[in-house]
Design a protein around this motif. Structure first.
Motif, PDB file in Angstrom:
ATOM      1  N   HIS A 105      -9.535  34.550  35.488  1.00  0.00           N
ATOM      2  CA  HIS A 105     -11.139  33.671  34.630  1.00  0.00           C
ATOM      3  C   HIS A 105     -11.768  33.765  36.145  1.00  0.00           C
ATOM      4  CE1 HIS A 105      -7.728  31.807  32.423  1.00  0.00           C
ATOM      5  NE2 HIS A 105      -6.995  31.987  33.497  1.00  0.00           N
ATOM      6  N   GLN A 106     -12.932  33.028  35.653  1.00  0.00           N
ATOM      7  CA  GLN A 106     -14.452  32.997  36.625  1.00  0.00           C
ATOM      8  C   GLN A 106     -14.832  30.883  36.047  1.00  0.00           C
ATOM      9  OE1 GLN A 106     -16.770  35.746  35.868  1.00  0.00           O
ATOM     10  NE2 GLN A 106     -17.584  35.505  33.780  1.00  0.00           N
ATOM     11  N   CYS A 107     -15.194  30.727  37.302  1.00  0.00           N
ATOM     12  CA  CYS A 107     -15.589  29.049  36.647  1.00  0.00           C
ATOM     13  C   CYS A 107     -16.907  29.251  37.885  1.00  0.00           C
ATOM     14  CB  CYS A 107     -13.976  28.200  37.126  1.00  0.00           C
ATOM     15  SG  CYS A 107     -12.948  28.305  37.018  1.00  0.00           S
ATOM     16  N   VAL A 108     -17.723  28.057  37.157  1.00  0.00           N
ATOM     17  CA  VAL A 108     -18.828  27.021  37.603  1.00  0.00           C
ATOM     18  C   VAL A 108     -18.309  25.989  38.310  1.00  0.00           C
ATOM     19  CG1 VAL A 108     -20.385  29.057  36.973  1.00  0.00           C
ATOM     20  CG2 VAL A 108     -20.055  26.904  36.226  1.00  0.00           C
ATOM     21  N   ASP A 116     -26.588  15.366  34.206  1.00  0.00           N
ATOM     22  CA  ASP A 116     -27.302  15.589  35.108  1.00  0.00           C
ATOM     23  C   ASP A 116     -26.301  15.973  36.605  1.00  0.00           C
ATOM     24  OD1 ASP A 116     -25.876  13.343  35.707  1.00  0.00           O
ATOM     25  OD2 ASP A 116     -27.731  11.835  36.420  1.00  0.00           O
ATOM     26  N   ALA A 117     -25.155  16.857  36.234  1.00  0.00           N
ATOM     27  CA  ALA A 117     -24.516  16.716  37.036  1.00  0.00           C
ATOM     28  C   ALA A 117     -24.634  17.516  37.959  1.00  0.00           C
ATOM     29  CB  ALA A 117     -23.144  17.298  36.581  1.00  0.00           C
ATOM     30  N   ARG A 118     -24.599  18.038  39.170  1.00  0.00           N
ATOM     31  CA  ARG A 118     -24.813  19.103  40.152  1.00  0.00           C
ATOM     32  C   ARG A 118     -24.124  20.272  40.101  1.00  0.00           C
ATOM     33  NH1 ARG A 118     -25.032  14.742  45.911  1.00  0.00           N
ATOM     34  NH2 ARG A 118     -23.701  14.240  44.732  1.00  0.00           N
ATOM     35  N   LEU A 119     -24.482  21.421  40.029  1.00  0.00           N
ATOM     36  CA  LEU A 119     -24.003  23.023  40.760  1.00  0.00           C
ATOM     37  C   LEU A 119     -23.654  23.137  42.116  1.00  0.00           C
ATOM     38  CD1 LEU A 119     -22.703  25.524  39.437  1.00  0.00           C
ATOM     39  CD2 LEU A 119     -25.202  26.648  39.877  1.00  0.00           C
ATOM     40  N   THR A 181     -21.462  25.808  46.489  1.00  0.00           N
ATOM     41  CA  THR A 181     -22.527  25.798  47.619  1.00  0.00           C
ATOM     42  C   THR A 181     -23.473  24.968  47.428  1.00  0.00           C
ATOM     43  OG1 THR A 181     -23.607  26.175  45.446  1.00  0.00           O
ATOM     44  CG2 THR A 181     -23.359  27.969  46.262  1.00  0.00           C
ATOM     45  N   TRP A 182     -23.411  23.755  47.471  1.00  0.00           N
ATOM     46  CA  TRP A 182     -23.444  22.356  48.168  1.00  0.00           C
ATOM     47  C   TRP A 182     -22.843  21.630  49.269  1.00  0.00           C
ATOM     48  CZ3 TRP A 182     -27.494  19.912  44.128  1.00  0.00           C
ATOM     49  CH2 TRP A 182     -28.045  19.019  44.399  1.00  0.00           C
ATOM     50  N   PHE A 189     -29.209  17.481  49.221  1.00  0.00           N
ATOM     51  CA  PHE A 189     -30.071  18.985  49.207  1.00  0.00           C
ATOM     52  C   PHE A 189     -28.452  20.292  49.039  1.00  0.00           C
ATOM     53  CE2 PHE A 189     -32.443  22.844  49.566  1.00  0.00           C
ATOM     54  CZ  PHE A 189     -33.588  22.407  48.880  1.00  0.00           C
ATOM     55  N   PRO A 190     -28.422  20.824  48.737  1.00  0.00           N
ATOM     56  CA  PRO A 190     -27.342  22.263  49.358  1.00  0.00           C
ATOM     57  C   PRO A 190     -28.215  23.042  50.093  1.00  0.00           C
ATOM     58  CG  PRO A 190     -29.451  22.662  47.355  1.00  0.00           C
ATOM     59  CD  PRO A 190     -29.599  21.861  47.487  1.00  0.00           C
ATOM     60  N   TYR A 191     -28.597  22.027  51.563  1.00  0.00           N
ATOM     61  CA  TYR A 191     -28.583  22.846  52.799  1.00  0.00           C
ATOM     62  C   TYR A 191     -27.170  23.896  53.150  1.00  0.00           C
ATOM     63  CZ  TYR A 191     -31.488  19.262  53.317  1.00  0.00           C
ATOM     64  OH  TYR A 191     -32.953  18.450  53.548  1.00  0.00           O
ATOM     65  N   GLY A 192     -27.131  25.234  53.154  1.00  0.00           N
ATOM     66  CA  GLY A 192     -26.706  26.066  54.573  1.00  0.00           C
ATOM     67  C   GLY A 192     -26.007  27.438  53.494  1.00  0.00           C
ATOM     68  N   ALA A 193     -25.666  27.298  54.199  1.00  0.00           N
ATOM     69  CA  ALA A 193     -24.700  28.736  53.927  1.00  0.00           C
ATOM     70  C   ALA A 193     -23.398  28.493  52.992  1.00  0.00           C
ATOM     71  CB  ALA A 193     -23.530  29.888  54.997  1.00  0.00           C
ATOM     72  N   PRO A 194     -22.958  28.809  51.753  1.00  0.00           N
ATOM     73  CA  PRO A 194     -21.609  28.604  50.771  1.00  0.00           C
ATOM     74  C   PRO A 194     -20.331  28.132  51.362  1.00  0.00           C
ATOM     75  CG  PRO A 194     -22.621  30.449  50.128  1.00  0.00           C
ATOM     76  CD  PRO A 194     -23.457  30.092  51.121  1.00  0.00           C
TER      77      PRO A 194
END
Length: 262
Positions: A105-108, A116-119, A181-182, A189-194
Protein backbone atom coordinates in the motif's frame (compact mmCIF):
# COMPACT_ATOMS: atom_id res chain seq x y z
CA UNK A 1 -60.67 -1.25 -39.40
CA UNK A 2 -57.19 0.01 -38.65
CA UNK A 3 -54.95 -2.31 -36.64
CA UNK A 4 -53.32 -0.63 -33.65
CA UNK A 5 -49.55 -0.65 -33.85
CA UNK A 6 -47.72 -0.77 -30.54
CA UNK A 7 -45.08 1.82 -30.07
CA UNK A 8 -41.47 0.63 -30.08
CA UNK A 9 -40.45 3.53 -27.86
CA UNK A 10 -39.58 2.19 -24.38
CA UNK A 11 -40.41 5.54 -22.80
CA UNK A 12 -44.02 5.21 -24.05
CA UNK A 13 -44.88 1.82 -22.53
CA UNK A 14 -46.75 2.55 -19.39
CA UNK A 15 -43.86 3.99 -17.37
CA UNK A 16 -41.94 0.67 -17.42
CA UNK A 17 -38.31 0.43 -18.41
CA UNK A 18 -38.31 3.90 -19.89
CA UNK A 19 -39.44 5.52 -16.65
CA UNK A 20 -36.94 3.45 -14.71
CA UNK A 21 -34.16 4.53 -17.07
CA UNK A 22 -35.12 8.14 -16.72
CA UNK A 23 -35.15 7.73 -12.94
CA UNK A 24 -31.66 6.23 -12.93
CA UNK A 25 -30.39 8.97 -15.21
CA UNK A 26 -31.92 11.63 -12.99
CA UNK A 27 -30.38 10.02 -9.93
CA UNK A 28 -26.97 9.86 -11.61
CA UNK A 29 -27.19 13.52 -12.60
CA UNK A 30 -28.16 14.45 -9.05
CA UNK A 31 -25.25 12.43 -7.62
CA UNK A 32 -22.80 14.00 -10.03
CA UNK A 33 -24.16 17.41 -9.19
CA UNK A 34 -23.71 16.72 -5.48
CA UNK A 35 -20.13 15.54 -5.99
CA UNK A 36 -19.29 18.52 -8.16
CA UNK A 37 -20.84 20.81 -5.57
CA UNK A 38 -18.77 19.25 -2.82
CA UNK A 39 -15.61 19.55 -4.90
CA UNK A 40 -16.33 23.19 -5.67
CA UNK A 41 -16.99 23.89 -1.98
CA UNK A 42 -13.77 22.14 -0.96
CA UNK A 43 -11.76 24.08 -3.52
CA UNK A 44 -13.35 27.32 -2.39
CA UNK A 45 -12.46 26.59 1.23
CA UNK A 46 -8.87 25.62 0.44
CA UNK A 47 -8.28 28.72 -1.73
CA UNK A 48 -9.89 31.20 0.65
CA UNK A 49 -7.87 34.41 0.77
CA UNK A 50 -5.95 33.68 -2.44
CA UNK A 51 -5.82 36.25 -5.27
CA UNK A 52 -8.79 36.04 -7.66
CA UNK A 53 -6.53 34.89 -10.52
CA UNK A 54 -5.21 31.96 -8.48
CA UNK A 55 -8.70 31.01 -7.32
CA UNK A 56 -9.97 30.98 -10.91
CA UNK A 57 -7.06 28.84 -12.09
CA UNK A 58 -7.52 26.43 -9.17
CA UNK A 59 -11.22 26.09 -9.89
CA UNK A 60 -10.61 25.47 -13.60
CA UNK A 61 -7.92 22.84 -13.08
CA UNK A 62 -9.92 21.22 -10.29
CA UNK A 63 -12.92 20.86 -12.58
CA UNK A 64 -11.24 19.95 -15.88
CA UNK A 65 -8.20 17.84 -14.96
CA UNK A 66 -8.29 14.15 -14.09
CA UNK A 67 -6.07 13.14 -11.15
CA UNK A 68 -5.85 9.38 -11.55
CA UNK A 69 -3.59 8.62 -8.56
CA UNK A 70 -5.88 10.63 -6.30
CA UNK A 71 -8.99 8.95 -7.71
CA UNK A 72 -7.40 5.56 -6.98
CA UNK A 73 -7.10 6.29 -3.26
CA UNK A 74 -9.59 3.96 -1.64
CA UNK A 75 -8.91 4.01 2.11
CA UNK A 76 -8.84 6.76 4.75
CA UNK A 77 -7.13 5.81 8.01
CA UNK A 78 -6.53 7.93 11.09
CA UNK A 79 -3.89 7.15 13.71
CA UNK A 80 -0.89 8.52 15.57
CA UNK A 81 2.84 8.64 14.94
CA UNK A 82 5.82 9.47 17.09
CA UNK A 83 9.22 10.67 15.93
CA UNK A 84 11.58 7.70 15.64
CA UNK A 85 14.03 9.20 18.15
CA UNK A 86 11.60 10.96 20.53
CA UNK A 87 8.42 9.39 21.96
CA UNK A 88 7.51 12.75 23.48
CA UNK A 89 6.83 14.17 20.03
CA UNK A 90 3.51 12.72 18.89
CA UNK A 91 1.19 13.79 16.07
CA UNK A 92 -2.15 12.72 14.61
CA UNK A 93 -1.93 11.42 11.04
CA UNK A 94 -4.68 11.11 8.43
CA UNK A 95 -3.67 8.53 5.80
CA UNK A 96 -5.14 8.30 2.30
CA UNK A 97 -4.01 5.05 0.70
CA UNK A 98 -3.84 3.15 -2.57
CA UNK A 99 -3.63 -0.66 -2.56
CA UNK A 100 -0.94 -0.61 -5.26
CA UNK A 101 0.03 -4.30 -5.20
CA UNK A 102 -1.30 -7.31 -3.25
CA UNK A 103 1.48 -6.81 -0.67
CA UNK A 104 2.06 -3.06 -0.96
CA UNK A 105 0.00 0.00 0.00
CA UNK A 106 1.16 3.58 -0.50
CA UNK A 107 -0.28 6.45 1.51
CA UNK A 108 -0.08 10.21 1.62
CA UNK A 109 -0.49 11.72 5.08
CA UNK A 110 -2.25 14.94 6.02
CA UNK A 111 -2.79 16.56 9.40
CA UNK A 112 -6.58 16.24 8.99
CA UNK A 113 -9.35 15.35 6.55
CA UNK A 114 -10.27 18.99 5.89
CA UNK A 115 -10.06 20.66 2.46
CA UNK A 116 -7.26 22.90 3.76
CA UNK A 117 -5.30 20.05 5.39
CA UNK A 118 -1.51 20.20 5.35
CA UNK A 119 0.42 17.46 3.56
CA UNK A 120 2.82 16.19 6.22
CA UNK A 121 4.24 12.88 5.03
CA UNK A 122 4.09 9.50 3.31
CA UNK A 123 3.87 5.87 4.39
CA UNK A 124 4.50 2.59 2.61
CA UNK A 125 2.82 -0.53 4.00
CA UNK A 126 4.00 -4.04 3.11
CA UNK A 127 3.17 -7.61 4.02
CA UNK A 128 5.09 -9.60 6.64
CA UNK A 129 6.45 -11.86 3.92
CA UNK A 130 7.85 -8.91 2.01
CA UNK A 131 9.27 -7.41 5.19
CA UNK A 132 11.07 -10.69 5.95
CA UNK A 133 13.03 -10.35 2.69
CA UNK A 134 14.29 -6.82 3.37
CA UNK A 135 17.99 -6.19 4.17
CA UNK A 136 18.71 -6.02 7.91
CA UNK A 137 19.49 -2.29 7.89
CA UNK A 138 16.35 -1.53 5.89
CA UNK A 139 14.15 -3.33 8.42
CA UNK A 140 15.17 -0.83 11.09
CA UNK A 141 13.22 1.88 9.25
CA UNK A 142 9.94 -0.02 9.56
CA UNK A 143 7.34 -0.39 12.32
CA UNK A 144 4.71 -3.00 13.04
CA UNK A 145 0.97 -2.28 13.08
CA UNK A 146 -0.10 -4.90 15.61
CA UNK A 147 -0.59 -2.57 18.59
CA UNK A 148 -2.11 0.30 16.60
CA UNK A 149 -4.87 -2.05 15.53
CA UNK A 150 -5.37 -4.08 18.71
CA UNK A 151 -5.48 -0.92 20.85
CA UNK A 152 -8.09 0.74 18.64
CA UNK A 153 -5.82 3.71 17.94
CA UNK A 154 -5.91 3.17 14.18
CA UNK A 155 -9.39 3.71 12.76
CA UNK A 156 -11.09 3.92 9.36
CA UNK A 157 -13.69 6.67 9.89
CA UNK A 158 -17.03 6.23 8.19
CA UNK A 159 -16.63 2.53 7.39
CA UNK A 160 -19.15 0.10 8.95
CA UNK A 161 -17.67 -1.65 11.98
CA UNK A 162 -17.81 -5.13 10.43
CA UNK A 163 -16.02 -3.94 7.29
CA UNK A 164 -13.40 -2.11 9.35
CA UNK A 165 -12.85 -5.22 11.47
CA UNK A 166 -12.31 -7.37 8.37
CA UNK A 167 -9.90 -4.80 6.91
CA UNK A 168 -7.77 -4.70 10.05
CA UNK A 169 -7.67 -8.50 10.29
CA UNK A 170 -5.43 -8.32 7.22
CA UNK A 171 -3.59 -5.10 8.04
CA UNK A 172 -2.50 -6.25 11.52
CA UNK A 173 0.32 -8.39 10.10
CA UNK A 174 1.77 -5.59 7.96
CA UNK A 175 4.71 -3.23 8.45
CA UNK A 176 5.03 0.46 7.60
CA UNK A 177 7.81 2.89 6.73
CA UNK A 178 6.85 6.51 7.41
CA UNK A 179 8.54 9.84 6.85
CA UNK A 180 7.00 13.18 7.83
CA UNK A 181 8.04 16.13 5.70
CA UNK A 182 6.41 18.78 7.91
CA UNK A 183 7.14 18.95 11.64
CA UNK A 184 3.73 20.37 12.51
CA UNK A 185 4.34 19.97 16.24
CA UNK A 186 7.08 22.63 16.02
CA UNK A 187 6.72 24.70 12.86
CA UNK A 188 4.04 26.38 10.75
CA UNK A 189 6.17 25.75 7.64
CA UNK A 190 7.78 22.53 6.30
CA UNK A 191 11.31 23.24 7.50
CA UNK A 192 14.16 20.75 7.51
CA UNK A 193 14.75 17.21 6.33
CA UNK A 194 12.04 14.54 6.34
CA UNK A 195 11.85 12.79 9.70
CA UNK A 196 11.49 9.05 10.27
CA UNK A 197 8.40 8.17 12.29
CA UNK A 198 7.34 5.14 14.30
CA UNK A 199 4.14 3.67 15.74
CA UNK A 200 3.30 2.83 19.33
CA UNK A 201 3.73 -0.73 20.56
CA UNK A 202 2.26 -0.79 24.07
CA UNK A 203 -0.06 0.79 26.61
CA UNK A 204 0.98 4.03 28.31
CA UNK A 205 2.97 5.37 25.35
CA UNK A 206 0.48 7.56 23.48
CA UNK A 207 -0.76 10.88 24.88
CA UNK A 208 -4.33 10.03 25.90
CA UNK A 209 -5.42 13.66 25.53
CA UNK A 210 -4.43 13.47 21.86
CA UNK A 211 -6.52 10.32 21.40
CA UNK A 212 -9.53 11.73 23.25
CA UNK A 213 -9.49 14.90 21.14
CA UNK A 214 -9.37 12.83 17.96
CA UNK A 215 -12.22 10.59 19.12
CA UNK A 216 -14.48 13.58 19.92
CA UNK A 217 -13.78 15.25 16.61
CA UNK A 218 -14.30 12.15 14.44
CA UNK A 219 -17.07 10.60 16.52
CA UNK A 220 -15.20 7.36 17.18
CA UNK A 221 -14.32 5.42 20.33
CA UNK A 222 -10.83 4.01 20.70
CA UNK A 223 -11.82 1.96 23.75
CA UNK A 224 -14.81 0.47 21.92
CA UNK A 225 -12.64 -0.39 18.92
CA UNK A 226 -10.22 -2.12 21.28
CA UNK A 227 -12.99 -4.32 22.65
CA UNK A 228 -14.31 -5.13 19.19
CA UNK A 229 -10.86 -6.23 17.99
CA UNK A 230 -10.09 -8.50 20.92
CA UNK A 231 -10.75 -11.53 18.71
CA UNK A 232 -8.14 -10.52 16.11
CA UNK A 233 -5.03 -12.67 16.69
CA UNK A 234 -1.88 -10.74 17.63
CA UNK A 235 0.95 -11.68 15.26
CA UNK A 236 4.54 -12.24 16.33
CA UNK A 237 6.58 -9.13 15.50
CA UNK A 238 9.59 -9.80 13.31
CA UNK A 239 13.10 -8.95 14.45
CA UNK A 240 14.51 -5.49 13.64
CA UNK A 241 11.09 -3.82 13.29
CA UNK A 242 10.35 -1.07 15.85
CA UNK A 243 14.10 -0.48 16.17
CA UNK A 244 13.63 2.17 18.86
CA UNK A 245 12.65 -0.57 21.32
CA UNK A 246 16.34 -1.58 21.39
CA UNK A 247 17.17 1.71 23.11
CA UNK A 248 18.72 3.11 19.95
CA UNK A 249 17.07 5.09 17.16
CA UNK A 250 17.57 6.14 13.57
CA UNK A 251 16.79 9.64 12.31
CA UNK A 252 17.53 11.63 9.17
CA UNK A 253 19.70 14.70 8.88
CA UNK A 254 21.18 16.67 6.01
CA UNK A 255 24.85 16.22 5.15
CA UNK A 256 26.83 18.57 2.92
CA UNK A 257 28.77 16.76 0.16
CA UNK A 258 30.86 17.62 -2.91
CA UNK A 259 28.63 18.03 -5.97
CA UNK A 260 29.08 15.52 -8.82
CA UNK A 261 28.34 16.85 -12.30
CA UNK A 262 28.45 13.46 -14.04
Amino acid sequence: MTKHRESSCPHCQGGGIGAFGLGVAAGAVAAIGTLMGRRALSMARSSRGHPLKHRALDMASGTLQRKYPLEAMNTYLNGFHMYADDMGRQVEASHFCIHLEPDLHQCVIFDSNRPDARLIGIEYIISAERFSRLPEEEKKLWHSHHYEIKSGQLVAPGIPELAEHAYFEDLITTYGKTFHTWQIDRHDFPYGAPQLMMAFTGDGQVDEALVEARDRRLGVSTSKRRQQRADIPTPAVMQDANFWESGRALQTQLEERPFKRR
